[in-house]
Design a protein around this motif. Structure first.
Motif, PDB file in Angstrom:
ATOM      1  N   LEU A  70      36.796  36.187  45.654  1.00  0.00           N
ATOM      2  CA  LEU A  70      35.342  36.275  45.805  1.00  0.00           C
ATOM      3  C   LEU A  70      34.716  34.888  45.931  1.00  0.00           C
ATOM      4  CD1 LEU A  70      34.531  39.097  43.239  1.00  0.00           C
ATOM      5  CD2 LEU A  70      34.279  39.217  45.718  1.00  0.00           C
ATOM      6  N   ARG A  71      35.143  33.970  45.089  1.00  0.00           N
ATOM      7  CA  ARG A  71      34.586  32.609  45.129  1.00  0.00           C
ATOM      8  C   ARG A  71      34.883  31.911  46.447  1.00  0.00           C
ATOM      9  NH1 ARG A  71      36.485  32.594  39.960  1.00  0.00           N
ATOM     10  NH2 ARG A  71      38.349  31.449  40.553  1.00  0.00           N
ATOM     11  N   ASN A  72      36.060  32.158  46.991  1.00  0.00           N
ATOM     12  CA  ASN A  72      36.488  31.461  48.204  1.00  0.00           C
ATOM     13  C   ASN A  72      36.161  32.209  49.494  1.00  0.00           C
ATOM     14  OD1 ASN A  72      37.544  29.371  46.647  1.00  0.00           O
ATOM     15  ND2 ASN A  72      39.525  30.378  46.458  1.00  0.00           N
ATOM     16  N   ALA A  73      35.570  33.382  49.380  1.00  0.00           N
ATOM     17  CA  ALA A  73      35.292  34.199  50.566  1.00  0.00           C
ATOM     18  C   ALA A  73      34.338  33.477  51.514  1.00  0.00           C
ATOM     19  CB  ALA A  73      34.709  35.543  50.157  1.00  0.00           C
ATOM     20  N   ARG A  74      34.737  33.417  52.767  1.00  0.00           N
ATOM     21  CA  ARG A  74      33.902  32.808  53.807  1.00  0.00           C
ATOM     22  C   ARG A  74      33.569  33.817  54.908  1.00  0.00           C
ATOM     23  NH1 ARG A  74      33.267  29.732  50.261  1.00  0.00           N
ATOM     24  NH2 ARG A  74      34.115  27.654  50.057  1.00  0.00           N
ATOM     25  N   THR A  75      34.183  34.995  54.805  1.00  0.00           N
ATOM     26  CA  THR A  75      33.934  36.052  55.783  1.00  0.00           C
ATOM     27  C   THR A  75      33.677  37.360  55.044  1.00  0.00           C
ATOM     28  OG1 THR A  75      36.245  36.753  55.936  1.00  0.00           O
ATOM     29  CG2 THR A  75      35.538  34.960  57.426  1.00  0.00           C
ATOM     30  N   LYS A  76      33.095  38.308  55.759  1.00  0.00           N
ATOM     31  CA  LYS A  76      32.873  39.633  55.178  1.00  0.00           C
ATOM     32  C   LYS A  76      34.197  40.272  54.770  1.00  0.00           C
ATOM     33  CE  LYS A  76      28.742  40.656  57.884  1.00  0.00           C
ATOM     34  NZ  LYS A  76      28.155  41.542  58.895  1.00  0.00           N
ATOM     35  N   GLN A  77      35.207  40.083  55.595  1.00  0.00           N
ATOM     36  CA  GLN A  77      36.504  40.691  55.323  1.00  0.00           C
ATOM     37  C   GLN A  77      37.133  40.109  54.057  1.00  0.00           C
ATOM     38  OE1 GLN A  77      35.600  39.351  58.311  1.00  0.00           O
ATOM     39  NE2 GLN A  77      35.339  41.216  59.520  1.00  0.00           N
ATOM     40  N   ALA A  78      37.034  38.802  53.899  1.00  0.00           N
ATOM     41  CA  ALA A  78      37.598  38.158  52.712  1.00  0.00           C
ATOM     42  C   ALA A  78      36.836  38.593  51.459  1.00  0.00           C
ATOM     43  CB  ALA A  78      37.564  36.640  52.863  1.00  0.00           C
ATOM     44  N   PHE A  79      35.516  38.690  51.580  1.00  0.00           N
ATOM     45  CA  PHE A  79      34.714  39.142  50.448  1.00  0.00           C
ATOM     46  C   PHE A  79      35.084  40.580  50.089  1.00  0.00           C
ATOM     47  CE2 PHE A  79      30.909  41.000  48.527  1.00  0.00           C
ATOM     48  CZ  PHE A  79      30.699  40.109  47.488  1.00  0.00           C
ATOM     49  N   ALA A  80      35.208  41.434  51.100  1.00  0.00           N
ATOM     50  CA  ALA A  80      35.568  42.833  50.865  1.00  0.00           C
ATOM     51  C   ALA A  80      36.928  42.940  50.179  1.00  0.00           C
ATOM     52  CB  ALA A  80      35.570  43.610  52.180  1.00  0.00           C
ATOM     53  N   ALA A  81      37.873  42.100  50.577  1.00  0.00           N
ATOM     54  CA  ALA A  81      39.198  42.117  49.945  1.00  0.00           C
ATOM     55  C   ALA A  81      39.092  41.754  48.466  1.00  0.00           C
ATOM     56  CB  ALA A  81      40.144  41.160  50.665  1.00  0.00           C
ATOM     57  N   GLY A  82      38.267  40.771  48.139  1.00  0.00           N
ATOM     58  CA  GLY A  82      38.064  40.394  46.741  1.00  0.00           C
ATOM     59  C   GLY A  82      37.410  41.505  45.944  1.00  0.00           C
ATOM     60  N   VAL A  83      36.410  42.151  46.539  1.00  0.00           N
ATOM     61  CA  VAL A  83      35.734  43.267  45.864  1.00  0.00           C
ATOM     62  C   VAL A  83      36.716  44.409  45.633  1.00  0.00           C
ATOM     63  CG1 VAL A  83      33.965  45.063  46.104  1.00  0.00           C
ATOM     64  CG2 VAL A  83      33.425  42.685  46.677  1.00  0.00           C
ATOM     65  N   ASN A  84      37.496  44.734  46.645  1.00  0.00           N
ATOM     66  CA  ASN A  84      38.464  45.824  46.503  1.00  0.00           C
ATOM     67  C   ASN A  84      39.471  45.525  45.397  1.00  0.00           C
ATOM     68  OD1 ASN A  84      37.176  47.162  48.588  1.00  0.00           O
ATOM     69  ND2 ASN A  84      38.651  46.524  50.133  1.00  0.00           N
ATOM     70  N   GLU A  85      39.919  44.285  45.334  1.00  0.00           N
ATOM     71  CA  GLU A  85      40.873  43.902  44.291  1.00  0.00           C
ATOM     72  C   GLU A  85      40.216  43.993  42.909  1.00  0.00           C
ATOM     73  OE1 GLU A  85      43.647  40.091  43.163  1.00  0.00           O
ATOM     74  OE2 GLU A  85      43.341  40.552  45.286  1.00  0.00           O
ATOM     75  N   PHE A  86      38.970  43.528  42.818  1.00  0.00           N
ATOM     76  CA  PHE A  86      38.242  43.614  41.554  1.00  0.00           C
ATOM     77  C   PHE A  86      38.073  45.070  41.129  1.00  0.00           C
ATOM     78  CE2 PHE A  86      33.926  44.361  39.784  1.00  0.00           C
ATOM     79  CZ  PHE A  86      34.193  43.955  38.493  1.00  0.00           C
ATOM     80  N   GLN A  87      37.664  45.921  42.058  1.00  0.00           N
ATOM     81  CA  GLN A  87      37.466  47.327  41.720  1.00  0.00           C
ATOM     82  C   GLN A  87      38.776  47.982  41.286  1.00  0.00           C
ATOM     83  OE1 GLN A  87      35.333  48.564  45.319  1.00  0.00           O
ATOM     84  NE2 GLN A  87      33.493  48.820  44.072  1.00  0.00           N
ATOM     85  N   GLY A  88      39.873  47.604  41.910  1.00  0.00           N
ATOM     86  CA  GLY A  88      41.174  48.117  41.497  1.00  0.00           C
ATOM     87  C   GLY A  88      41.537  47.660  40.092  1.00  0.00           C
ATOM     88  N   ALA A  89      41.218  46.407  39.771  1.00  0.00           N
ATOM     89  CA  ALA A  89      41.490  45.875  38.430  1.00  0.00           C
ATOM     90  C   ALA A  89      40.678  46.626  37.382  1.00  0.00           C
ATOM     91  CB  ALA A  89      41.183  44.379  38.379  1.00  0.00           C
ATOM     92  N   VAL A  90      39.409  46.889  37.682  1.00  0.00           N
ATOM     93  CA  VAL A  90      38.556  47.629  36.748  1.00  0.00           C
ATOM     94  C   VAL A  90      39.096  49.043  36.551  1.00  0.00           C
ATOM     95  CG1 VAL A  90      36.258  48.662  36.430  1.00  0.00           C
ATOM     96  CG2 VAL A  90      36.471  46.278  37.157  1.00  0.00           C
ATOM     97  N   LYS A  91      39.461  49.695  37.645  1.00  0.00           N
ATOM     98  CA  LYS A  91      39.968  51.073  37.560  1.00  0.00           C
ATOM     99  C   LYS A  91      41.239  51.126  36.710  1.00  0.00           C
ATOM    100  CE  LYS A  91      41.308  54.996  40.400  1.00  0.00           C
ATOM    101  NZ  LYS A  91      41.479  55.530  41.746  1.00  0.00           N
ATOM    102  N   THR A  92      42.140  50.187  36.930  1.00  0.00           N
ATOM    103  CA  THR A  92      43.386  50.152  36.160  1.00  0.00           C
ATOM    104  C   THR A  92      43.116  49.875  34.688  1.00  0.00           C
ATOM    105  OG1 THR A  92      44.645  49.449  38.097  1.00  0.00           O
ATOM    106  CG2 THR A  92      45.625  48.990  35.946  1.00  0.00           C
ATOM    107  N   PHE A  93      42.278  48.877  34.411  1.00  0.00           N
ATOM    108  CA  PHE A  93      41.959  48.523  33.027  1.00  0.00           C
ATOM    109  C   PHE A  93      41.277  49.691  32.317  1.00  0.00           C
ATOM    110  CE2 PHE A  93      39.068  46.323  29.922  1.00  0.00           C
ATOM    111  CZ  PHE A  93      40.054  45.867  29.064  1.00  0.00           C
ATOM    112  N   ASN A  94      40.287  50.291  32.974  1.00  0.00           N
ATOM    113  CA  ASN A  94      39.596  51.424  32.365  1.00  0.00           C
ATOM    114  C   ASN A  94      40.543  52.595  32.134  1.00  0.00           C
ATOM    115  OD1 ASN A  94      37.172  50.118  32.144  1.00  0.00           O
ATOM    116  ND2 ASN A  94      36.188  51.165  33.853  1.00  0.00           N
TER     117      ASN A  94
END
Length: 148
Positions: free
Chosen positions: A53-77
């Motif tokens: 997320l911090r290094n995202a320079r494109t929509k695609q890179a940002f989306a990849a970071g968000v998807n990874e974050f959401q997966g981490a939250v889902k797994t942790f929860n």
């Protein structure tokens, strides 16, 4: 990506790390040990997502970071939900799960607004994301104190 939004997202990524550290401090009993194990994995995956997320320079890179974050939250929860907390920690665990789900949904909404080019929606969501960060911090500290 606008600088202000990038700053907010860096803050959100930092909170993910802080959450993992707060929850990871729960070691001890069987419940605490299981929460600690889940938090360690969450820390690893959320730090990776935060970096994207911090290094995202494109929509695609940002989306990849968000998807990874959401997966981490889902797994942790999911791991938290599979545990049987002591009665003193039940409400705190439920609150943490709830605020993480809200945070995840709001970050996903930022991604969706970015993909649509909806700057007004992104600005509106910034305040929610900042509020989510405070809620996650508070809920994680509460779980730590209630877990014993």
């Amino acid at each position: 990506m606008p600088t202000e939004r990038r700053h907010k997202l860096k803050l959100a990524a930092s909170v993910l790390c802080a959450l993992a550290l707060v929850v990871a401090g729960c070691g001890g009993s069987s419940y605490k040990s299981k929460v600690e194990d889940a938090a360690k994995q969450f820390k690893k995956t959320s730090v990776d997502a935060g970096t994207k997320l911090r290094n995202a320079r494109t929509k695609q890179a940002f989306a990849a970071g968000v998807n990874e974050f959401q997966g981490a939250v889902k797994t942790f929860n999911g791991k938290l939900q599979s545990l049987s907390p002591p009665s003193s920690a039940k409400a705190a665990q439920a609150r943490l799960i709830s605020v993480l789900n809200t945070f995840s949904a709001d970050v996903g909404a930022v991604r969706d607004a970015l993909n649509k080019g909806d700057v007004a929606q992104i600005r509106a969501l910034q305040g929610r994301v900042v509020s989510d960060v405070a809620g996650v911090q508070s809920a994680a500290k509460e779980l730590q104190s209630k877990a014993g």
